[in-house]
Write an enzyme that holds these catalytic residues in place. Sequence first.
Site, PDB file in Angstrom:
ATOM      1  N   PHE B  16      -5.439  -4.692  -0.549  1.00  0.00           N
ATOM      2  CA  PHE B  16      -5.527  -6.043   0.197  1.00  0.00           C
ATOM      3  C   PHE B  16      -5.362  -7.147  -0.669  1.00  0.00           C
ATOM      4  O   PHE B  16      -5.573  -6.718  -1.942  1.00  0.00           O
ATOM      5  CB  PHE B  16      -7.054  -5.886   0.743  1.00  0.00           C
ATOM      6  N   CYS B  17      -5.267  -8.372  -0.348  1.00  0.00           N
ATOM      7  CA  CYS B  17      -5.361  -9.422  -1.237  1.00  0.00           C
ATOM      8  C   CYS B  17      -6.356  -9.416  -2.219  1.00  0.00           C
ATOM      9  O   CYS B  17      -7.624  -9.157  -1.899  1.00  0.00           O
ATOM     10  CB  CYS B  17      -5.429 -10.699  -0.379  1.00  0.00           C
ATOM     11  N   PRO B  18      -6.201  -9.675  -3.578  1.00  0.00           N
ATOM     12  CA  PRO B  18      -4.805 -10.307  -4.176  1.00  0.00           C
ATOM     13  C   PRO B  18      -3.989  -9.154  -4.640  1.00  0.00           C
ATOM     14  O   PRO B  18      -2.852  -9.376  -5.208  1.00  0.00           O
ATOM     15  CB  PRO B  18      -5.522 -11.253  -5.387  1.00  0.00           C
TER      16      PRO B  18
END
Lengths: 140, 78
Positions: B16-18
Amino acid sequence: MSEKKKKIAIIVHSGTLDKLYPVFMLSSTGSAMDADVHLFFTFWGLDALKKGGLESAKLPGVMSLGTGMMKDRIKKVNVPSLTELLKMCRSTGNVKIYACSTTMAIMDVKKEDLIPEVDDIVGAATFLDIAMDADVQLFI
Amino acid sequence: MAGVIVDVEIDCRGMFCPMPIVQLKKATKDMKPGQVLRLMATDPGSVRDIPAWAGKTGNKVLEYSDDSGVFTFLIEVS
């Protein structure tokens, strides 16, 4: 790159887990987008720079009871810990970390109490000098 | 895209982000101009994040595809 290098300036005022995550996610992403990131830690934010501070950051108020559960979920979905995010930020070389000198005096924090990743201990004028020509300014 | 030679491949599925952006930056650092990277991701945020990253860093998204939730990008490094 034809564009001028972008600059991001963030005042980190809060020391709770829910606020520190956006700080370090935006910083790691910002540096990956070739921006210079400047983080100014003041008041409760300074707690995050104390040795062991990132590891012991909790959710705010009564929600602090759920910190362990939140950290389990964070781990479960493969999101890095705050300490790992800090390491990522530092590995790029374009994330600078500043501690607020006045907060250090008020809270009786010494330089040796802080993690070695702190670049400098500075005052408001240094932050404003950076922030005045920054492209993104945030207060978290 | 037929005829494109992929030089580097990174698998960001499950991240997932980042993380996809951080991994992408890390990988492109060691690449030469004109080389092509293939990135696979499952984070729905990456659909807009990766073109945004490319725009700001001066790199080029050659191709994007969505294979039932697996997003694949071909990125040319400049």
